[in-house]
Design a protein around this motif. Sequence first.
Motif, short mmCIF file in Angstrom:
data_model
loop_
_atom_site.label_atom_id
_atom_site.label_comp_id
_atom_site.label_asym_id
_atom_site.label_seq_id
_atom_site.Cartn_x
_atom_site.Cartn_y
_atom_site.Cartn_z
N ARG A 113 123.64 -20.28 -55.56
CA ARG A 113 123.08 -19.30 -56.51
C ARG A 113 121.59 -19.17 -56.24
NH1 ARG A 113 123.61 -20.54 -62.81
NH2 ARG A 113 125.79 -20.21 -62.30
N SER B 229 120.38 -22.57 -50.86
CA SER B 229 120.85 -23.12 -52.14
C SER B 229 122.01 -24.05 -51.83
CB SER B 229 121.30 -21.99 -53.06
OG SER B 229 121.90 -22.49 -54.24
N HIS C 247 120.61 -13.28 -61.72
CA HIS C 247 120.82 -14.04 -60.48
C HIS C 247 121.93 -13.42 -59.64
CE1 HIS C 247 123.65 -16.26 -63.26
NE2 HIS C 247 124.44 -16.03 -62.25
N PHE D 62 119.05 -22.09 -56.89
CA PHE D 62 119.50 -22.80 -58.08
C PHE D 62 119.44 -24.29 -57.77
CE2 PHE D 62 123.18 -24.29 -60.77
CZ PHE D 62 122.65 -23.96 -61.99
N TRP E 8 129.34 -23.31 -52.86
CA TRP E 8 128.84 -22.62 -54.05
C TRP E 8 127.32 -22.52 -53.95
CZ3 TRP E 8 132.95 -22.13 -57.80
CH2 TRP E 8 134.09 -22.88 -57.49
N GLU F 68 124.99 -15.02 -57.24
CA GLU F 68 125.67 -16.27 -56.87
C GLU F 68 126.82 -15.96 -55.94
OE1 GLU F 68 126.41 -17.79 -60.78
OE2 GLU F 68 128.18 -16.55 -61.07
N CYS G 220 128.57 -25.49 -60.83
CA CYS G 220 129.44 -24.36 -60.52
C CYS G 220 130.91 -24.77 -60.62
CB CYS G 220 129.14 -23.82 -59.13
SG CYS G 220 127.42 -23.37 -58.84
#
Length: 165
Positions: free
Chosen positions: A127, A29, A106, A136, A125, A108, A143
Amino acid sequence: MKLSSKFVPIILLIAVSNSYAGSKTVAPSHGINYPIGWQNWSTIAVSHRTDNNTSRVILGNNIAVEAARSGKTNPWPNGSILGKVVWKDTELKDWKAATVPDEFVHAEFMFKNSDKYKESYGWGWARWVGLEQKPFEKGMQVCISCHTPVENMDWVYTHSAKFPE
């Protein structure tokens, strides 16, 4: 210690099974690899969002947990990884005043590395959505935008829970 040859196949089977169980292939991600083993991390805090009726458990790797429990979180130390695991709330059948996790939403993560993630305020970041843990797709900026209100807290909303010694 010498093992009997009759135990070797069993030990190999367990080792092979465990390696597959923990190495499910999950796509990255935002260019960040899925953190294997996060399900065994320690809890830093819990939260509940009333706007979307979700419960969250905030977990951390050893570096993050040590920082959280010692109050050294502004800034968080490099190497910290914070995980937030989110479920939809549902009313507890036998106790209507309580809610419990229902549908998994989810997981994250925030990965602290001031050098690697200079352009995103020292954090990577990422997720993964649903039980399938699909990456994500909307980008890190989503984010970052959400976390802007807490930029003076090193971009982290979490208030570490106090644990007895």
